[in-house]
Design an enzyme around this catalytic site. Structure first.
Site, mmCIF file in Angstrom:
data_model
loop_
_atom_site.group_PDB
_atom_site.id
_atom_site.type_symbol
_atom_site.label_atom_id
_atom_site.label_comp_id
_atom_site.label_asym_id
_atom_site.label_seq_id
_atom_site.Cartn_x
_atom_site.Cartn_y
_atom_site.Cartn_z
ATOM 1 N N LEU A 483 0.866 -1.182 0.000
ATOM 2 C CA LEU A 483 0.000 0.000 0.000
ATOM 3 C C LEU A 483 0.900 1.229 0.000
ATOM 4 O O LEU A 483 1.789 1.356 0.845
ATOM 5 C CB LEU A 483 -0.916 -0.023 1.224
ATOM 6 C CG LEU A 483 -2.058 0.985 1.296
ATOM 7 C CD1 LEU A 483 -2.880 0.999 0.023
ATOM 8 C CD2 LEU A 483 -2.959 0.670 2.487
ATOM 9 N N SER A 484 0.689 2.138 -0.943
ATOM 10 C CA SER A 484 1.646 3.223 -1.152
ATOM 11 C C SER A 484 1.756 4.161 0.044
ATOM 12 O O SER A 484 2.866 4.557 0.431
ATOM 13 C CB SER A 484 1.270 4.016 -2.399
ATOM 14 O OG SER A 484 0.000 4.645 -2.258
ATOM 15 N N ASP A 485 0.620 4.547 0.653
ATOM 16 C CA ASP A 485 0.728 5.489 1.772
ATOM 17 C C ASP A 485 1.341 4.832 2.998
ATOM 18 O O ASP A 485 2.133 5.452 3.714
ATOM 19 C CB ASP A 485 -0.616 6.142 2.099
ATOM 20 C CG ASP A 485 -1.742 5.158 2.325
ATOM 21 O OD1 ASP A 485 -1.526 3.941 2.186
ATOM 22 O OD2 ASP A 485 -2.867 5.612 2.641
ATOM 23 N N CYS A 486 1.017 3.560 3.238
ATOM 24 C CA CYS A 486 1.642 2.844 4.356
ATOM 25 C C CYS A 486 3.138 2.667 4.109
ATOM 26 O O CYS A 486 3.943 2.733 5.045
ATOM 27 C CB CYS A 486 0.973 1.490 4.558
ATOM 28 S SG CYS A 486 -0.741 1.609 5.120
ATOM 29 N N GLU A 489 4.687 6.111 4.844
ATOM 30 C CA GLU A 489 4.783 6.412 6.276
ATOM 31 C C GLU A 489 5.785 5.481 6.967
ATOM 32 O O GLU A 489 6.541 5.899 7.850
ATOM 33 C CB GLU A 489 3.404 6.296 6.943
ATOM 34 C CG GLU A 489 2.318 7.179 6.339
ATOM 35 C CD GLU A 489 2.569 8.667 6.473
ATOM 36 O OE1 GLU A 489 3.481 9.064 7.211
ATOM 37 O OE2 GLU A 489 1.841 9.452 5.828
#
Length: 758
Positions: A483-486, A489
């Site tokens: 998952l790109s945002d995970c 982060e």
């Protein structure tokens, strides 16, 4: 008494893990557990929720919190503070409030370094699991009496005053979830007029008053057909032949959004089989209870296009209905008859099943999410009721179950990695490293151990999968879905930790693992500069016209999101600073294009639309954070100025911000009623303004917001649970209980750091 277990599991023939179950969360009931005082505390929390359920619909997620605080013998040692009217906030008071928040939140950390939490809210998550266990004959072996009691508690607690249930706990009543909840109660042995506060009778009245279950949306038609309460001829076709179409066609599985692909993969298998569970006396009764006419007189063909007005968020365009009618009238009759049935359908069913097994194995039988999990599990049982595939699915059911003061529900899956990435950054921003070093070290360890180490197995591109090596998932490593945002982060957290003394926060991540994460991020950027969530976007947007669901939007293909774009900008800016020689030109180009994407999709009022949080305030914080990370300022960036103006314009009289969940489906900013503020929204807006340099221009709005947060802090350092703050696909809300801790803490940390205080 229920108890949360962390990281427990033993590898065997049906259960296995890639990293020794780090991040796994399971609940266990101990009939002898707890003292009388502890049991009374739990019961009091349940009663408090029930009394206030119509005012605050999300739970406070209190059961595990009480357990952890008790096990750690937590006592808040820092005295509370309050800001009086007209008083200027001092550095000392801001620090005390921040330390109280950090002290409390640190006590909630699990032994493996993550922060447990519910991630649920939709009312269509749990019932299909009950349906599947009922159909397969495993209901009593998986759900004992205490499970049933808590499932019913959840259903009762979230019934609306009109007798129905919404798509989620905040929403207006819908046929989909009212029918699901009613059937679930009946399977769990409530009578037609049983349930707390006449729950069943009120629900049935709502269903019949709104046209009966002939008006349930398409997913509901599928599940009711599986149960034998609906006829498959009342559903639009889901031919499994879709999985053997040539890849050059515009509509192909490889071009679908992964969640959509993973839902319709097992659905098409079950449809192709026309599978129907045992027609028990209960099923016969439900056929009588849920319709306005005798079951054998229903016009199923007419029911195909029927959908209750309350459920119809995304109406089908005429071209889609024409497609369904063509498949129903012309194509499906040929595919289900000899010789095409043997030549094509059986092959298609086998191909679909091969994909199901592949996805199951690569997620350790967790699958991508709860909707998909239950469908894949049922498909495996239909293929072989005594097979190992189904038994492996059974072993992973506990990963999805969650218990809180409002009862038992089913998780979307879990937000362990997402929450941990945000929590660690919030704690790092507090600049309390010397005081919370062990907490940071455990959080760092969890994030490092949760990074995905390998790509999906075999020829993963043939199975429509993207690279995952180096990524982070939403939940844990076993889940396996990048998952790109995970990833953004997680990468940023590990980079920040690498700048701190190893004796405090532990060994830093190896450079190669940083490079792997960067590789995943760079591989996902679209031509427009934005970042999708899971897989590369770029498929033709017109395919969304074929969206078969009536209550979710933008589910057919992958799209780019503000949040994912910002998370990756933030990480790559820091990576470029620490590793200036690695893929420099590509990273610079990535950041330039990503910033342009953020600027291009800004709304005319200065806000951005949030896809995963409520809503314009959430996305505006992300966008301003991303722009600032890339070097944009209030003076040199019109988008940033417009974003600031939006936030300043929407600040409430009490100094906070508050946005209704209705902003998400209606796609326009809608404030909370009665001038209310929400502390999480307030924290998002506050940080967005700080990123945009508000402290240098006029800190007054920040002082007003900080005053609200400080004065709202509870005696133990917690913050009150308020309105739901998460969303997916515009029309369904998700509950993130840890947000009420992470974001007020983070906002106070940034406030103390950037705003001059006496």
């Amino acid at each position: 008494m229920w108890k949360l277990k962390i990281g427990e599991g033993v590898d065997g023939p049906y259960l296995y893990s890639t990293n020794n179950y780090v991040g796994r969360q399971t609940w266990e009931f101990d009939p002898d557990g707890g003292t009388p005082e502890e049991r009374a505390q739990v019961e009091e929390a349940r009663q408090n929720f029930y009394r206030n359920r119509l005012q605050v619909k999300p739970c406070g997620d209190l059961l595990w919190r009480m357990q952890f605080l008790r096990e750690k013998n937590f006592k808040q040692t820092i005295p509370s503070v309050a800001i009086e009217d007209g008083e200027q906030i001092s550095y000392e008071k801001a620090t005390k409030a921040l330390k109280r928040a950090a002290n409390f939140f640190s006590a909630l950390q699990a032994s493996d370094g993550h922060w447990p939490a519910e991630n649920a809210g939709p009312m269509f998550f749990l019932p299909p699991l009950v349906f599947t266990l009922y159909v397969t004959g495993h209901l009593n072996t998986v759900f004992h009496a205490e499970h049933r009691k808590e499932i019913l508690r959840y259903i009762y607690n979230h019934q609306n005053e009109d007798g129905g249930w919404g798509f989620d706990i905040e929403g207006h009543s819908t046929m989909f979830c009212t029918a699901f909840s009613y059937i679930c109660m009946r399977i769990l042995e409530e009578g037609p007029d049983g349930g707390l506060d006449n729950a069943c009778a009120r629900a049935r009245k709502w269903i019949l008053d709104h046209g009966s279950v002939t008006h349930i949306p398409s997913w509901g038609k599928t599940w009711l057909s599986i149960l034998g309460i609906f006829d498959w001829s009342g559903s639009n076709p889901m031919p499994p032949e879709f999985w053997i179409l040539p890849s050059f066609l515009p509509m192909h599985p490889a071009k679908m959004w992964c969640y959509c692909r993973m839902v319709y993969m097992p659905m098409s298998y079950l449809y192709g089989k026309r599978f129907v569970g045992p027609i028990t006396p209960l099923i016969q009764q439900l056929r009588e209870e849920l319709y306005l006419q005798p079951y054998n007189e229903i016009n199923w063909r007419k029911a195909r296009h029927s959908c209750a007005a309350e459920d119809l968020y995304y109406p089908h365009p005429w071209i889609q209905d024409l497609m369904w009618d063509s498949l129903y009238i012309l194509v499906e009759p040929f595919l289900t008859r000899w010789p095409l049935h043997n030549l094509i359908r059986e092959k298609a069913l086998q191909v679909a099943m091969n994909h199901i097994h592949y996805e199951d194995e690569n997620s350790r039988y967790i699958t991508i999410g709860c909707v998909e999990k239950v469908l894949c599990m049922l498909a495996c049982w239909v293929e072989d009721p005594n097979g190992d595939y189904f038994k492996k699915h059974l072993a992973r059911i506990p990963d999805y179950i969650w218990v809180a003061e409002d009862g038992m529900t089913m998780q979307s899956f879990g937000s362990q990695e997402w929450d941990a990435g945000l929590a660690v950054q919030a704690l790092l921003a507090s600049n309390l490293v010397d005081e919370i070093g062990p907490v940071l070290k455990r959080g760092h360890d969890f994030i490092k151990k949760s990074q995905v180490k390998d790509n999906p197995s075999g020829d993963f591109k043939k199975m429509y999968r993207h690279i995952s090596k180096g990524s982070w998932t939403f939940s844990d490593q076993d889940h396996g879905w990048q998952l790109s945002d995970c990833t953004g982060e997680g990468l940023k957290c590990c980079l920040l930790m690498s700048m701190l003394p190893q004796e405090i926060v532990g060994e830093k991540l190896e450079p190669e693992r940083f490079y792997d994460a960067v590789n995943v991020v760079l591989s996902l950027q679209s031509k427009n500069g934005g970042l999708p969530g899971w897989e590369p976007a770029g498929t033709s947007r017109w395919l969304e016209m074929l969206n078969p669901t009536e209550f979710l939007e933008n589910i057919v293909i992958e799209h780019e999101y503000v949040e994912c774009t910002t998370s990756t900008i933030d990480a790559l800016v820091l990576f470029k600073k620490l590793y200036p020689g690695h893929r420099t030109w590509e990273i610079e180009n990535f950041i330039t294009n990503a910033v342009q994407f953020l600027e291009n999709i800004q709304m005319p009022d200065g806000s951005w639309y949030g896809n995963w949080g409520v809503c314009f305030i959430y996305a505006s914080w992300f966008a301003l954070r991303g722009l600032a990370a890339a070097g944009k300022t209030y003076n040199n960036c019109q988008a940033m100025r417009m974003g600031v103006e939006f936030l300043l314009r929407t600040q409430r009289e009490n100094g906070g911000w508050g946005e209704s969940y209705k902003s998400c489906p209606e796609k326009k900013y809608i404030p909370l009623e009665e001038g209310r503020s929400n502390l999480v929204h307030t924290a998002w807006a506050m940080m967005g303004l700080i990123h945009a340099g508000q402290a240098e221009r006029d800190p007054t709005p920040l002082h007003r917001a900080a005053k609200l947060i400080i004065n709202s802090q509870m005696e133990d350092g917690d913050f009150p649970q308020q309105e739901i703050t998460g969303v997916f696909k515009m029309n369904c809300m998700l509950h993130y209980p840890t947000y009420r801790n992470i974001f007020p803490l983070w906002a106070l940390a940034e406030y103390r750091k950037w705003v001059p205080l006496p």
